[in-house]
Design a protein around this motif. Structure first.
Motif, PDB file in Angstrom:
ATOM      1  N   GLU A 142      11.755   5.409   2.588  1.00  0.00           N
ATOM      2  CA  GLU A 142      10.398   5.945   2.560  1.00  0.00           C
ATOM      3  C   GLU A 142       9.422   5.016   3.279  1.00  0.00           C
ATOM      4  N   LEU A 143       9.608   3.700   3.143  1.00  0.00           N
ATOM      5  CA  LEU A 143       8.729   2.756   3.832  1.00  0.00           C
ATOM      6  C   LEU A 143       8.824   2.928   5.342  1.00  0.00           C
ATOM      7  N   ALA A 165       0.815  -1.219   0.000  1.00  0.00           N
ATOM      8  CA  ALA A 165       0.000   0.000   0.000  1.00  0.00           C
ATOM      9  C   ALA A 165       0.848   1.268   0.000  1.00  0.00           C
ATOM     10  N   HIS A 166       2.120   1.163   0.367  1.00  0.00           N
ATOM     11  CA  HIS A 166       2.987   2.336   0.454  1.00  0.00           C
ATOM     12  C   HIS A 166       3.802   2.565  -0.807  1.00  0.00           C
ATOM     13  N   TYR A 195      11.588  -3.765   2.373  1.00  0.00           N
ATOM     14  CA  TYR A 195      11.146  -4.415   3.606  1.00  0.00           C
ATOM     15  C   TYR A 195      12.344  -4.865   4.438  1.00  0.00           C
ATOM     16  N   ASP A 196      13.449  -5.199   3.783  1.00  0.00           N
ATOM     17  CA  ASP A 196      14.672  -5.554   4.513  1.00  0.00           C
ATOM     18  C   ASP A 196      15.115  -4.411   5.421  1.00  0.00           C
ATOM     19  N   PHE A 197      15.181  -3.200   4.866  1.00  0.00           N
ATOM     20  CA  PHE A 197      15.634  -2.052   5.659  1.00  0.00           C
ATOM     21  C   PHE A 197      14.662  -1.783   6.807  1.00  0.00           C
ATOM     22  N   TYR A 198      13.393  -1.891   6.515  1.00  0.00           N
ATOM     23  CA  TYR A 198      12.368  -1.707   7.535  1.00  0.00           C
ATOM     24  C   TYR A 198      12.553  -2.712   8.689  1.00  0.00           C
ATOM     25  N   THR A 199      12.820  -3.967   8.349  1.00  0.00           N
ATOM     26  CA  THR A 199      13.009  -5.002   9.374  1.00  0.00           C
ATOM     27  C   THR A 199      14.300  -4.786  10.144  1.00  0.00           C
ATOM     28  N   ASN A 207      15.699   1.294  -5.072  1.00  0.00           N
ATOM     29  CA  ASN A 207      15.320   0.331  -4.034  1.00  0.00           C
ATOM     30  C   ASN A 207      15.643   0.865  -2.644  1.00  0.00           C
ATOM     31  N   MET A 208      16.787   1.527  -2.536  1.00  0.00           N
ATOM     32  CA  MET A 208      17.211   2.046  -1.229  1.00  0.00           C
ATOM     33  C   MET A 208      16.303   3.177  -0.767  1.00  0.00           C
ATOM     34  N   LEU A 209      15.963   4.071  -1.672  1.00  0.00           N
ATOM     35  CA  LEU A 209      15.037   5.148  -1.325  1.00  0.00           C
ATOM     36  C   LEU A 209      13.682   4.581  -0.921  1.00  0.00           C
ATOM     37  N   GLY A 210      13.286   3.484  -1.573  1.00  0.00           N
ATOM     38  CA  GLY A 210      12.034   2.840  -1.207  1.00  0.00           C
ATOM     39  C   GLY A 210      12.043   2.356   0.233  1.00  0.00           C
ATOM     40  N   GLY A 211      13.189   1.839   0.681  1.00  0.00           N
ATOM     41  CA  GLY A 211      13.297   1.379   2.065  1.00  0.00           C
ATOM     42  C   GLY A 211      13.200   2.514   3.060  1.00  0.00           C
TER      43      GLY A 211
END
Length: 409
Positions: free
Chosen positions: A202-203, A139-140, A173-177, A196-200
């Motif tokens: 931002e998540l 959703a993000h 999701y890795d960075f989030y975890t 991909n890194m910016l996505g982490g």
């Protein structure tokens, strides 16, 4: 000079977010950072060198590295820089590759006393519920925005599978975890990973609030580091069974004049002042710089003894000095002879200078094989035990591949 200033001076940092906060973290040893490694082979190669050296530099300054092994993301495959899908690997192969990585990383990173961590994203990705991922993570992410990422744009014309399309979400999701479980506040990666890194980042901020402390450094691992990891014959591996210490040394000894100082700055731990003095070196002095580069990097991966042997062997072959006993050698016995002799093609295969008899035949016919400095073009040439009764039976293919043959009756 602060650590951040040194990283910049060495040409390691290309792009960052939140620069002032990043400076404060790395300069004061407060960074808990991760770099990801997908276990697509059973050995790291020199394309990983910049990331490994960076981790070592930051750890030496008191920061804590997390080596993230992509046991889970390897089940999907990173589409970055590729024109086709990666080959699917079994869980058993992935685990074997992960085990090999940790052993090699220990040459760079001190994993003792909680100074560093190695984690496998399979530990959390493999247990995810699909509906939960769609609701809590998907959703993000904006599909329109994802499609503007360079790693996806390159694949759109030839086709991008939905499987690979999920890679950005999994890496984010890795960075989030890691942020939640281990307090990881920074991630590093190559320019091909920037989206991909910016996505982490931002998540994390979307789910945990804008004040969530997560940053990103982007390093030119793809355009610089990965380029260094390829030769005409393929990757140069850190595993000595795949690339011998001598061949590893020779790879760095043969870098171009225009790259040698850049490699010294990015990859060695020599003081910048010493490297800066080499900026004025020309001609044969650049060969000295290449020897320094090759020795330092071989010592880092294979130890000082192997580095010294490799250097001695190279000097013995190419400069007429050094210790010939340190040349890479192949042992030949009477069992390798047929009716008292061995043909040149079989000898090339035995010494692993070629991978097949047909390749050996082509090399001879094209004038690319010498024995004891004599070019051999006769594919039927044979050698007896008496021919090996010398300390210097050296067979060479091309300009860079050679082997000393030791005969044991």
């Amino acid at each position: 000079m602060t650590l951040y200033e040194e990283l910049t001076a060495r040409g390691l940092i290309a792009q960052v977010t939140d620069e002032q906060e990043i400076k404060d973290l790395v300069n004061n040893g407060k960074a808990v950072f991760y770099i990801g490694f997908d276990p697509t082979a059973d050995s790291l190669h020199v394309g990983h060198f910049m990331a490994l050296c960076l981790m070592k530099r930051l750890q030496m300054a008191g920061n804590k590295p997390i080596a993230l092994i992509g046991g889970g993301t390897a089940m999907i495959g990173d589409p970055s820089g590729r024109t086709d899908m990666r080959q699917m690997m079994t869980p058993e192969i992935i685990q074997h590759n992960c085990d090999c990585f940790k052993k090699q990383m220990s040459c760079f990173i001190d994993f003792s006393e909680d100074k560093a961590m190695m984690v496998n994203n399979a530990d959390w990705l493999m247990d995810l519920n699909y509906i939960e991922v769609l609701r809590e993570v998907g959703a993000h992410f904006s599909v329109n925005r994802m499609l503007t990422a360079e790693c996806y744009k390159q694949r759109m014309e030839k086709g991008l599978s939905f499987l690979e399309f999920n890679y950005m979400i999994m890496q984010s999701y890795d960075f989030y975890t890691l942020f939640q479980k281990y307090g990881c506040n920074m991630q590093f990666g190559g320019d091909d990973q920037w989206s991909n890194m910016l996505g982490g980042t931002e998540l994390i901020r979307r789910k945990l609030g804008k004040d969530a402390y997560a940053m990103t450094i982007n390093l030119l691992l793809n355009s610089e580091g990965k380029k260094m990891g390829k030769t005409q014959s393929g990757a140069v591996w850190l595993d000595p069974d795949k690339t011998s210490p001598f061949d590893f040394y020779q790879y760095w000894r043969n870098v171009s004049d225009s790259d040698v100082l850049k490699c010294l700055r990015m990859l060695t731990f020599l003081p910048l002042e010493q490297i800066d003095e080499m900026d004025l070196w020309q001609g044969s002095q650049l060969n000295t710089a290449k020897e320094i580069l090759a020795f330092e990097l071989t010592k880092l991966v294979h130890g000082e003894q192997e580095a010294q042997k490799a250097q001695n062997g190279a000097r013995a072959l190419f400069a007429g000095g050094g210790n010939k006993s340190d040349m890479p050698a192949c042992d030949l016995s009477s069992e390798d002879l047929t009716d008292g002799s061995i043909d040149l093609i079989s000898l090339l295969v035995k010494t692993e200078l070629v991978s097949s008899r047909s390749e050996g035949r082509r090399a001879i016919e094209q004038g690319g094989v010498t024995v004891n400095n004599e070019k051999i073009t006769d594919v039927r040439k044979c050698y007896t035990a008496d021919d090996f009764d010398t300390d210097e039976f050296i067979i060479k293919r091309g300009k860079k591949k050679f082997m000393k043959v030791n005969y044991r009756a």
